[in-house]
Scaffold this motif. Sequence first.
Motif, short mmCIF file in Angstrom:
data_model
loop_
_atom_site.label_atom_id
_atom_site.label_comp_id
_atom_site.label_asym_id
_atom_site.label_seq_id
_atom_site.Cartn_x
_atom_site.Cartn_y
_atom_site.Cartn_z
N SER A 39 0.85 -1.19 0.00
CA SER A 39 0.00 0.00 0.00
C SER A 39 0.88 1.23 0.00
CB SER A 39 -0.90 0.02 1.24
OG SER A 39 -1.75 -1.11 1.27
N PHE A 40 0.54 2.15 -0.88
CA PHE A 40 1.22 3.44 -0.92
C PHE A 40 0.27 4.46 -0.34
CE2 PHE A 40 3.62 0.93 -3.77
CZ PHE A 40 4.89 1.49 -3.83
N LEU A 41 0.68 5.05 0.77
CA LEU A 41 -0.15 6.03 1.48
C LEU A 41 0.39 7.42 1.18
CD1 LEU A 41 -0.18 4.18 4.93
CD2 LEU A 41 -1.69 3.80 2.98
N HIS A 42 -0.43 8.24 0.56
CA HIS A 42 -0.05 9.63 0.27
C HIS A 42 -0.56 10.49 1.41
CE1 HIS A 42 1.25 8.84 -3.90
NE2 HIS A 42 0.45 7.79 -3.74
N ILE A 43 0.31 11.30 1.97
CA ILE A 43 0.01 12.01 3.21
C ILE A 43 0.08 13.52 2.98
CG2 ILE A 43 0.76 12.36 5.59
CD1 ILE A 43 1.90 9.39 5.31
N GLU A 44 -0.98 14.20 3.42
CA GLU A 44 -1.04 15.65 3.36
C GLU A 44 -1.54 16.17 4.70
OE1 GLU A 44 -3.39 17.10 0.08
OE2 GLU A 44 -2.53 15.62 -1.29
N ASP A 45 -0.87 17.15 5.23
CA ASP A 45 -1.28 17.79 6.48
C ASP A 45 -1.53 16.79 7.60
OD1 ASP A 45 -1.20 20.33 5.23
OD2 ASP A 45 -3.23 20.02 4.44
N GLY A 46 -0.67 15.77 7.68
CA GLY A 46 -0.76 14.81 8.78
C GLY A 46 -1.86 13.78 8.64
N GLU A 47 -2.50 13.70 7.46
CA GLU A 47 -3.55 12.71 7.23
C GLU A 47 -3.26 11.96 5.94
OE1 GLU A 47 -7.69 14.52 8.81
OE2 GLU A 47 -6.93 15.43 6.97
N ILE A 48 -3.76 10.74 5.87
CA ILE A 48 -3.63 9.96 4.65
C ILE A 48 -4.69 10.49 3.68
CG2 ILE A 48 -3.76 7.66 3.63
CD1 ILE A 48 -3.01 6.63 6.52
N SER A 49 -4.24 11.00 2.54
CA SER A 49 -5.17 11.62 1.59
C SER A 49 -5.50 10.72 0.40
CB SER A 49 -4.59 12.94 1.08
OG SER A 49 -3.37 12.70 0.40
N ARG A 50 -4.65 9.73 0.14
CA ARG A 50 -4.88 8.83 -0.99
C ARG A 50 -4.14 7.53 -0.70
NH1 ARG A 50 -2.78 11.94 -4.69
NH2 ARG A 50 -0.99 10.68 -5.26
N VAL A 51 -4.79 6.42 -1.07
CA VAL A 51 -4.21 5.09 -0.87
C VAL A 51 -4.24 4.33 -2.19
CG1 VAL A 51 -4.42 2.88 0.36
CG2 VAL A 51 -5.05 5.01 1.52
N HIS A 52 -3.12 3.74 -2.55
CA HIS A 52 -3.04 2.83 -3.69
C HIS A 52 -2.56 1.50 -3.16
CE1 HIS A 52 -3.53 5.79 -6.97
NE2 HIS A 52 -3.04 6.61 -6.08
N SER A 53 -3.40 0.46 -3.30
CA SER A 53 -3.05 -0.86 -2.76
C SER A 53 -3.13 -1.93 -3.83
CB SER A 53 -3.99 -1.25 -1.62
OG SER A 53 -3.67 -0.59 -0.45
N ASN A 54 -2.26 -2.90 -3.69
CA ASN A 54 -2.30 -4.12 -4.49
C ASN A 54 -2.09 -5.28 -3.53
OD1 ASN A 54 -2.51 -3.48 -7.41
ND2 ASN A 54 -0.76 -2.19 -6.89
N GLN A 55 -2.90 -6.31 -3.71
CA GLN A 55 -2.77 -7.49 -2.87
C GLN A 55 -2.94 -8.73 -3.73
OE1 GLN A 55 -4.80 -4.85 -1.63
NE2 GLN A 55 -6.44 -5.33 -3.03
N ASP A 56 -2.46 -9.84 -3.25
CA ASP A 56 -2.47 -11.09 -3.99
C ASP A 56 -3.85 -11.74 -3.89
OD1 ASP A 56 -1.92 -13.46 -5.29
OD2 ASP A 56 -0.66 -14.26 -3.69
N MET A 57 -4.81 -11.21 -4.65
CA MET A 57 -6.16 -11.75 -4.62
C MET A 57 -6.22 -13.14 -5.24
SD MET A 57 -7.89 -9.72 -2.89
CE MET A 57 -9.49 -10.46 -3.15
N LEU A 58 -5.42 -13.39 -6.27
CA LEU A 58 -5.39 -14.72 -6.87
C LEU A 58 -4.96 -15.75 -5.83
CD1 LEU A 58 -5.67 -16.53 -9.36
CD2 LEU A 58 -3.30 -15.96 -9.93
N GLY A 59 -3.93 -15.40 -5.06
CA GLY A 59 -3.48 -16.30 -4.01
C GLY A 59 -4.56 -16.54 -2.96
N LEU A 60 -5.28 -15.49 -2.59
CA LEU A 60 -6.36 -15.64 -1.61
C LEU A 60 -7.43 -16.58 -2.16
CD1 LEU A 60 -7.95 -14.93 0.96
CD2 LEU A 60 -8.83 -12.93 -0.27
N LEU A 61 -7.87 -16.34 -3.40
CA LEU A 61 -8.92 -17.18 -3.98
C LEU A 61 -8.47 -18.63 -4.12
CD1 LEU A 61 -10.28 -14.67 -6.63
CD2 LEU A 61 -11.32 -15.30 -4.43
N ARG A 62 -7.21 -18.85 -4.42
CA ARG A 62 -6.70 -20.23 -4.49
C ARG A 62 -6.74 -20.88 -3.11
NH1 ARG A 62 -1.51 -19.96 -8.55
NH2 ARG A 62 -2.70 -20.17 -10.46
N GLN A 63 -6.34 -20.14 -2.08
CA GLN A 63 -6.34 -20.70 -0.72
C GLN A 63 -7.75 -21.04 -0.26
OE1 GLN A 63 -3.48 -18.68 2.12
NE2 GLN A 63 -3.30 -17.33 0.33
N LEU A 64 -8.75 -20.34 -0.81
CA LEU A 64 -10.14 -20.60 -0.44
C LEU A 64 -10.80 -21.61 -1.39
CD1 LEU A 64 -11.30 -16.97 0.42
CD2 LEU A 64 -10.52 -18.77 1.98
#
Length: 162
Positions: free
Chosen positions: A112-137
């Motif tokens: 996750s890339f957290l973009h921070i402005e004025d001490g707050e997270i203003s934008r989040v870009h995330s990537n996660q291994d959804m294929l791996g999760l679905l395989r495990q399930l």
Amino acid sequence: MTAQTTVNPNRELAELAFSEVLNGHDLERIPDYYAADCQYHGMIGPEAIDSDEYGSFLSMYFDAFPDLSFDIDEIVTEADVAAVRWTARGTHEGSLMDIPATGEAVTVTGMSFLHIEDGEISRVHSNQDMLGLLRQLDAIPDSPRKIVRLLAGQMKRRLTRR
């Protein structure tokens, strides 16, 4: 001469957001760390979602994985960005996206890339291994050949409906 430790506020904000919101399963803490107009990218597709939708997204996962926890594997900060590499673990005890509970313990990695402005997270870009999760399930086939057969079958059915 002793080494001085400097506190990086962006790193600290990232750690607190993960600790309180994600590991604490405390959706009411979202406004404590995220800007009111924060945009969350990569949660359910390429379109950004807002804080209410982010809360619903997290709630879906917290319901499906009541013991869900996140380990921060690495944080790199530069300027107004905190890049977080993480590992999530949990037991699938509730329905997730029409996948009934399996009781399986799962492990998912992401960034996750957290973009921070004025001490707050203003934008989040995330990537996660959804294929791996679905395989495990056991929600998708576990071999490339089976995946190709599944996709080919779906395409054939769609084409025959036309």
